[in-house]
Enzyme design. Structure first.
Site, mmCIF file in Angstrom:
data_model
loop_
_atom_site.group_PDB
_atom_site.id
_atom_site.type_symbol
_atom_site.label_atom_id
_atom_site.label_comp_id
_atom_site.label_asym_id
_atom_site.label_seq_id
_atom_site.Cartn_x
_atom_site.Cartn_y
_atom_site.Cartn_z
ATOM 1 N N ASN A 14 -19.758 27.578 -21.687
ATOM 2 C CA ASN A 14 -20.391 26.401 -20.913
ATOM 3 C C ASN A 14 -20.005 26.337 -19.374
ATOM 4 O O ASN A 14 -19.056 26.746 -19.047
ATOM 5 C CB ASN A 14 -19.546 25.304 -21.670
ATOM 6 C CG ASN A 14 -20.105 24.982 -23.111
ATOM 7 O OD1 ASN A 14 -21.010 25.291 -23.568
ATOM 8 N ND2 ASN A 14 -18.877 24.538 -23.725
ATOM 9 N N SER A 67 0.674 -1.182 -0.108
ATOM 10 C CA SER A 67 0.068 -0.061 0.036
ATOM 11 C C SER A 67 0.768 1.140 0.138
ATOM 12 O O SER A 67 0.192 2.400 0.061
ATOM 13 C CB SER A 67 -1.059 0.026 1.275
ATOM 14 O OG SER A 67 -0.171 -0.118 2.664
ATOM 15 N N GLN A 95 -7.240 -2.758 3.931
ATOM 16 C CA GLN A 95 -6.389 -2.027 3.261
ATOM 17 C C GLN A 95 -7.000 -1.123 2.119
ATOM 18 O O GLN A 95 -6.561 -0.056 1.549
ATOM 19 C CB GLN A 95 -5.371 -2.967 2.363
ATOM 20 C CG GLN A 95 -4.471 -2.226 1.523
ATOM 21 C CD GLN A 95 -3.135 -2.833 1.283
ATOM 22 O OE1 GLN A 95 -2.234 -3.738 2.171
ATOM 23 N NE2 GLN A 95 -2.808 -3.226 0.136
ATOM 24 N N LYS A 120 -8.478 3.036 2.691
ATOM 25 C CA LYS A 120 -7.870 4.561 2.381
ATOM 26 C C LYS A 120 -8.076 5.118 1.001
ATOM 27 O O LYS A 120 -8.271 6.416 1.165
ATOM 28 C CB LYS A 120 -6.399 4.350 2.753
ATOM 29 C CG LYS A 120 -5.835 3.904 4.052
ATOM 30 C CD LYS A 120 -4.565 3.396 4.250
ATOM 31 C CE LYS A 120 -4.296 2.058 3.862
ATOM 32 N NZ LYS A 120 -5.120 1.230 4.763
ATOM 33 N N ASN A 135 -1.923 -3.025 12.921
ATOM 34 C CA ASN A 135 -3.077 -2.948 12.991
ATOM 35 C C ASN A 135 -4.027 -1.572 13.900
ATOM 36 O O ASN A 135 -4.571 -1.015 13.498
ATOM 37 C CB ASN A 135 -4.007 -4.269 13.853
ATOM 38 C CG ASN A 135 -3.738 -5.384 12.782
ATOM 39 O OD1 ASN A 135 -3.105 -5.400 11.718
ATOM 40 N ND2 ASN A 135 -4.263 -6.630 13.419
ATOM 41 N N GLU A 154 -21.377 21.478 -14.289
ATOM 42 C CA GLU A 154 -21.381 20.296 -14.573
ATOM 43 C C GLU A 154 -20.517 19.183 -13.938
ATOM 44 O O GLU A 154 -20.821 17.847 -13.797
ATOM 45 C CB GLU A 154 -21.530 20.211 -16.056
ATOM 46 C CG GLU A 154 -22.451 20.924 -16.941
ATOM 47 C CD GLU A 154 -22.043 21.145 -18.375
ATOM 48 O OE1 GLU A 154 -22.738 21.721 -19.025
ATOM 49 O OE2 GLU A 154 -21.045 20.781 -18.658
ATOM 50 N N THR A 200 -41.700 23.878 -8.460
ATOM 51 C CA THR A 200 -41.887 22.267 -8.204
ATOM 52 C C THR A 200 -42.298 21.543 -9.285
ATOM 53 O O THR A 200 -42.922 22.166 -10.206
ATOM 54 C CB THR A 200 -43.109 22.148 -7.122
ATOM 55 O OG1 THR A 200 -44.266 22.577 -8.015
ATOM 56 C CG2 THR A 200 -42.920 23.033 -5.718
ATOM 57 N N HIS A 201 -41.677 20.549 -9.544
ATOM 58 C CA HIS A 201 -41.484 19.632 -10.605
ATOM 59 C C HIS A 201 -40.974 20.637 -11.898
ATOM 60 O O HIS A 201 -41.373 20.028 -13.174
ATOM 61 C CB HIS A 201 -42.949 19.305 -10.955
ATOM 62 C CG HIS A 201 -43.759 18.535 -9.974
ATOM 63 N ND1 HIS A 201 -43.718 17.152 -9.675
ATOM 64 C CD2 HIS A 201 -44.668 19.023 -9.013
ATOM 65 C CE1 HIS A 201 -44.236 16.953 -8.636
ATOM 66 N NE2 HIS A 201 -44.973 17.932 -8.123
ATOM 67 N N TYR A 229 -8.839 -7.715 12.402
ATOM 68 C CA TYR A 229 -8.406 -6.943 11.515
ATOM 69 C C TYR A 229 -8.208 -8.028 10.151
ATOM 70 O O TYR A 229 -8.187 -9.245 10.295
ATOM 71 C CB TYR A 229 -6.821 -6.614 11.287
ATOM 72 C CG TYR A 229 -6.174 -5.771 10.211
ATOM 73 C CD1 TYR A 229 -6.751 -4.327 10.126
ATOM 74 C CD2 TYR A 229 -5.641 -6.599 9.405
ATOM 75 C CE1 TYR A 229 -6.238 -3.879 8.758
ATOM 76 C CE2 TYR A 229 -5.196 -5.928 8.031
ATOM 77 C CZ TYR A 229 -5.370 -4.783 8.062
ATOM 78 O OH TYR A 229 -4.930 -3.957 6.853
ATOM 79 N N SER A 269 -16.330 26.474 -26.602
ATOM 80 C CA SER A 269 -16.451 25.411 -27.648
ATOM 81 C C SER A 269 -15.340 25.318 -28.602
ATOM 82 O O SER A 269 -15.065 26.593 -28.701
ATOM 83 C CB SER A 269 -17.879 25.434 -28.190
ATOM 84 O OG SER A 269 -17.852 24.365 -29.072
ATOM 85 N N LYS A 273 -20.252 29.801 -27.631
ATOM 86 C CA LYS A 273 -20.726 29.287 -26.434
ATOM 87 C C LYS A 273 -20.001 29.578 -25.068
ATOM 88 O O LYS A 273 -18.558 29.864 -25.186
ATOM 89 C CB LYS A 273 -20.356 27.766 -26.627
ATOM 90 C CG LYS A 273 -21.356 27.094 -27.638
ATOM 91 C CD LYS A 273 -22.537 26.862 -27.366
ATOM 92 C CE LYS A 273 -22.875 26.049 -26.036
ATOM 93 N NZ LYS A 273 -22.282 24.599 -26.495
#
Length: 470
Positions: A285, A23, A322, A325, A110, A290, A155-156, A317, A277, A283
């Protein structure tokens, strides 16, 4: 250097095992915490009479020097080191000879890794909190400028009732404040030290886990040595919090995508926080927004991976742990990268007040105001709802908005609809009437802003408090 576990083995591991088992490629970031824990352990060994004063001084100096070499990159590690604990013990033995080997008494990898990871997480959670506070500051700053700016609440994703833009921004603030609450609540449970639990059964040496816990900034020592080395609830819980933060950032990002579209036109992103773009020069963006949506999937995935790893593990353990992490490192790294970008985007976006105000009454968003107006005049809400619906039907059939219905048509729909109803057929009038605590009117929003400001001083203090010794 021989493996820490190599006592009964006559030969070294196969290359395939070594590559799978190691590791060191990712856990060296725990080195500062492992070194701090080693210093605390050395002090406990000294108090137990297992290190004399000179040995403790030499040990502490060597650990400090090793920390400097790790920080400046002059301490080199390799695959054969296997993990951060092995690497640092090698470095210590290279400096001190046999004295370096005394530090291993009374502890195991451990309890070391369980301690190191808790310290790492507790330390980095403060930085995460500071980044969340910065985002709150940006949202609050924008909100303060738009306490009276009307927008259509939805709403919606359909126009529902007018609200202020400040109120909508502060809705996102409330979600992030809950994230901060979760972090502090998580920290209270994570502030338990596993060091002293050994491999899983504690130690026969006269050590003092409670003193080590206090030395390392923990509130208590673990009550059960088996649970201490097996527990990764603190990892799963932190990943839940980071995933929830990701969901909140995703929802904010989605709204910014909508707000900045041509169809909405509510905000324009600053050039420094948008992209273009390669083929369409016009454009702009909302890439940050996003990516806030996209990276939420990564954060949720890390939580899912950890939960599946922990499922059905026997005590205590297991090498499966392992895998604890990298999801934590990745989630904290992801938010450390994402949050400043989202904060900058929010802080610098330009708000199109006229577009918002023009949009606010569309879609018959003032219909509920008519129903409430009727209720205040004694009409049962069931009847008020029907009457208001009839007004909307009238408007739809003629292609007009509520405020464009003339008095005679209002009266023909219901005798309860006197000309005075026009007092609620303006966005300004509707918002002025929203005065209950937590509502969307300017007065209530001003109170909300004040309450958030009071909370933030306490959060800044908490985020700036160091809990890990250096």
């Amino acid at each position: 250097m021989a493996k820490l576990w190599g006592g009964r083995f006559s030969g070294g591991p196969a290359r395939a095992l070594e590559e799978l088992n190691a590791s060191i490629s990712f856990d060296m970031r725990l080195a500062p915490y492992d070194l701090a824990a080693s210093k605390a352990h050395a002090r406990v060994l000294h108090r137990a009479g297992l290190l004399d004063e000179t040995e403790l001084e030499r040990m502490t100096a060597a650990l400090t020097d090793l920390g400097r070499r790790v920080a400046d990159g002059t301490f080199e590690v390799s695959l054969s080191d296997e993990d951060v604990h092995t690497a640092l013990e090698r470095g210590l033995v290279e400096q001190l000879g046999p004295l370096g080997g005394k530090l291993r008494a009374g502890r195991s990898r451990n309890d070391q890794i369980a301690t190191d990871l808790r310290m790492y997480c507790r330390d980095h959670v403060r930085g995460l909190a500071a980044d969340l506070i910065d985002l709150i500051d940006a949202l609050v700053s924008q909100a303060a400028q738009h306490v009276e700016t009307p927008v259509p609440g939805m709403t919606h994703l359909q126009h529902a009732q007018p609200v202020t833009f400040a109120h909508q921004l502060l809705a996102h603030v409330q979600a992030i404040l809950r994230d901060l609450d979760r972090l502090r609540d998580w920290d209270a449970r994570a502030a338990v030290s596993p060091l002293g639990s050994g491999a899983m059964a504690g130690s026969s040496l006269p050590l003092d886990p409670t003193a080590v816990a206090a030395d390392l900034g923990f509130e208590a020592a673990a009550a059960n040595s088996m649970d201490a080395v097996a527990d990764r609830d603190f990892v799963a819980e932190l990943l839940f919090v980071t995933a929830t933060i990701g969901l909140h950032l995703s929802r904010l990002g989605e709204e910014v995508v909508l707000w900045s579209s041509s169809e909405f036109g509510w905000v324009e992103l600053d050039d420094a926080y948008a992209t273009g773009s390669s083929i369409m020069p016009q454009k702009k963006n909302p890439d940050i927004a996003e990516l806030a949506r996209g990276k939420s999937g990564r954060l949720v995935g890390n939580l899912t991976a950890m939960m599946v790893t922990l499922k059905a593990l026997p005590l205590t353990y297991n090498k499966d742990l392992q895998e604890d992490k990298e999801p934590v490192f990745d989630s904290l790294d992801t938010l450390a990268l994402l949050l400043p970008a989202v904060t900058g985007m929010i802080a610098t976006m330009a708000v199109n007040v006229s577009a918002m105000a023009e949009s606010a009454p569309r879609g018959f968003s003032l219909a509920t105001e008519v129903a409430d107006w009727l209720v205040r005049r004694g009409v049962p809400f069931r009847d008020a709802h029907e009457i208001t619906g009839a007004v909307v039907t009238h408007c739809v059939s003629r292609g007009i908005e509520l405020h464009e219905v003339d008095d005679s048509n209002l009266r023909s729909i219901s005798p309860h609809l006197s000309p005075e109803v026009r007092e609620v057929l303006t966005v300004t009038g509707a918002l002025a009437g929203r005065t209950t605590p937590g509502s969307a009117g300017p007065k209530a929003v001003t109170v909300q802003l004040s309450g958030i400001g009071t909370q933030m001083a306490d959060w800044r203090t908490w985020a700036a408090t160091s809990v890990v010794p250096r």
